[in-house]
Design a protein around this motif. Structure first.
Motif, PDB file in Angstrom:
ATOM      1  N   LEU A 182      32.769  44.532  10.973  1.00  0.00           N
ATOM      2  CA  LEU A 182      33.438  43.956  12.139  1.00  0.00           C
ATOM      3  C   LEU A 182      32.934  42.559  12.484  1.00  0.00           C
ATOM      4  CD1 LEU A 182      35.392  44.315  14.526  1.00  0.00           C
ATOM      5  CD2 LEU A 182      33.583  45.577  15.717  1.00  0.00           C
ATOM      6  N   TRP A 238      37.594  50.545  13.096  1.00  0.00           N
ATOM      7  CA  TRP A 238      38.179  49.210  12.890  1.00  0.00           C
ATOM      8  C   TRP A 238      38.379  48.943  11.403  1.00  0.00           C
ATOM      9  CZ3 TRP A 238      36.446  44.903  10.258  1.00  0.00           C
ATOM     10  CH2 TRP A 238      37.187  43.728  10.449  1.00  0.00           C
ATOM     11  N   HIS A 241      41.396  50.780  10.139  1.00  0.00           N
ATOM     12  CA  HIS A 241      42.659  50.235  10.640  1.00  0.00           C
ATOM     13  C   HIS A 241      42.928  48.823  10.132  1.00  0.00           C
ATOM     14  CE1 HIS A 241      42.329  53.614  13.427  1.00  0.00           C
ATOM     15  NE2 HIS A 241      43.555  53.383  13.829  1.00  0.00           N
ATOM     16  N   HIS A 242      41.869  48.116   9.770  1.00  0.00           N
ATOM     17  CA  HIS A 242      42.004  46.709   9.399  1.00  0.00           C
ATOM     18  C   HIS A 242      42.853  46.518   8.148  1.00  0.00           C
ATOM     19  CE1 HIS A 242      40.857  42.489   9.236  1.00  0.00           C
ATOM     20  NE2 HIS A 242      40.509  42.640   7.968  1.00  0.00           N
ATOM     21  N   LEU A 269      43.316  53.448  16.880  1.00  0.00           N
ATOM     22  CA  LEU A 269      43.253  52.239  17.691  1.00  0.00           C
ATOM     23  C   LEU A 269      44.628  51.617  17.825  1.00  0.00           C
ATOM     24  CD1 LEU A 269      40.035  50.633  16.153  1.00  0.00           C
ATOM     25  CD2 LEU A 269      40.217  52.234  18.074  1.00  0.00           C
ATOM     26  N   GLU A 273      44.122  46.948  20.961  1.00  0.00           N
ATOM     27  CA  GLU A 273      42.687  47.137  20.763  1.00  0.00           C
ATOM     28  C   GLU A 273      42.207  46.446  19.491  1.00  0.00           C
ATOM     29  OE1 GLU A 273      41.806  51.394  22.972  1.00  0.00           O
ATOM     30  OE2 GLU A 273      42.731  51.410  20.971  1.00  0.00           O
ATOM     31  N   MET A 274      43.019  46.510  18.452  1.00  0.00           N
ATOM     32  CA  MET A 274      42.643  45.812  17.220  1.00  0.00           C
ATOM     33  C   MET A 274      42.558  44.311  17.459  1.00  0.00           C
ATOM     34  SD  MET A 274      41.910  47.794  14.713  1.00  0.00           S
ATOM     35  CE  MET A 274      42.039  46.660  13.314  1.00  0.00           C
ATOM     36  N   LEU A 277      39.277  43.560  19.199  1.00  0.00           N
ATOM     37  CA  LEU A 277      38.140  43.655  18.276  1.00  0.00           C
ATOM     38  C   LEU A 277      38.158  42.540  17.252  1.00  0.00           C
ATOM     39  CD1 LEU A 277      38.133  47.517  17.769  1.00  0.00           C
ATOM     40  CD2 LEU A 277      36.514  46.188  19.148  1.00  0.00           C
ATOM     41  N   ASP A 278      39.338  42.114  16.846  1.00  0.00           N
ATOM     42  CA  ASP A 278      39.443  41.045  15.847  1.00  0.00           C
ATOM     43  C   ASP A 278      38.855  39.737  16.357  1.00  0.00           C
ATOM     44  OD1 ASP A 278      40.642  42.689  13.991  1.00  0.00           O
ATOM     45  OD2 ASP A 278      42.691  42.015  14.403  1.00  0.00           O
TER      46      ASP A 278
END
Length: 280
Positions: A182, A238, A241-242, A269, A273-274, A277-278
């Motif tokens: 992350l 994350w 999902h990334h 997520l 939310e992504m 976090l990104d």
């Protein structure tokens, strides 16, 4: 749509959240860490919890992790995929050198086959490209081992996007391992090449070597709190999902920590939310 599985090499279905064995070796990847029975219990629990991808290396110990896998899990379940690595010789705690000459790679692969008690290694990864040996010679050796049935698929570890493209021009590659998490996305261009070619991307240090489970940003903590999850679980979620090709294999020698890590696969997520976090 979130994908729970990935077809490694086009023929080996695996659950995307696997288990890595580096933490079964002692400090500096030298010797064994803790009680042997605890390590065996963690490996067995991982498979019992549905893990179908175990990532290891001949220099974890050295030899220790591969021997533990065989002791704990052989004869292996039919759906279990074991990935190991060669091409690095460990001479002491945090001391190692690259060894990529054809005769060295062949000897390392043969030794891993014996320790793992198997006739074929599902994914054999070149731990580092040897700058003193032509890439064609290194990959040619692995390709010969694949044709002999000793390797099913070839993987590479820690290389640039350009070097990956060069490798793909020489032979079939199924997976790449680069440091990625992350807060460390330096290998984003390598991940894009993997996506373009349908290669698995196994991010090492998926929890930033523990940094993401300790002090973290308020954003990471806030999203984790919304899900009733830990920061480490959010960091793994994350990764899942990334990109649909990421296959994180976090390692631990603790049953409790193993269960916590594996629970990350159940988190979902949102796009917002992504995006949050990104920005980290």
């Amino acid at each position: 749509m979130f994908q729970e599985s990935f077809l490694l090499g086009g023929d080996l279905p695996v659950r995307r959240l696997g288990y890595g064995t580096a933490q079964l070796a002692g400090p500096g990847y030298w010797g064994a860490r803790g009680d042997r029975q605890d390590a065996l219990a963690v490996l067995r629990r991982a498979v019992a919890r549905g893990v179908t991808l175990i990532d290891t290396a001949d220099n974890y110990g050295p030899d220790v992790a591969e021997e533990l896998i065989a002791e704990a899990l052989h004869p292996y379940p039919g759906d279990l995929v074991i990935a190991t690595k060669g091409g690095v010789v460990r001479t002491g705690p945090d001391a190692w050198h690259i060894a990529g000459r054809p005769e060295q790679l062949r000897a390392m692969c043969e030794a891993s086959l014996r320790r793992l008690r198997t006739d074929t290694i599902d994914l054999y990864q070149l731990h580092r490209l040897d700058p003193e040996v032509p890439m064609a010679d290194q990959l040619g050796t692995l390709d010969a081992l694949r044709q002999e049935g000793k390797i099913r698929h070839i993987g590479l570890d820690t290389l640039t996007a350009d070097r990956l493209e060069q490798a793909l021009s020489l032979t079939g590659i199924a997976a790449v391992q680069n440091r990625f998490n992350l807060v460390d996305r330096e290998s984003a261009d390598v991940l894009k090449v993997c996506e373009a070619h349908g290669l698995a991307f196994l991010p090492w240090f998926p929890l930033a070597n523990g940094a993401l489970t300790g002090e973290a940003s308020s954003t990471l903590s806030a999203v984790a709190d919304r899900h009733g999850a830990s920061r480490g679980q959010l960091a793994l979620a994350w990764l899942l999902h990334h990109s649909p090709v990421t296959l994180p294999t976090p390692g631990t020698g603790s049953l409790t920590h193993l269960d916590e890590n594996l629970a990350a696969a159940d988190l979902r997520l949102s796009e917002d939310e992504m995006k949050e976090l990104d920005k980290l």
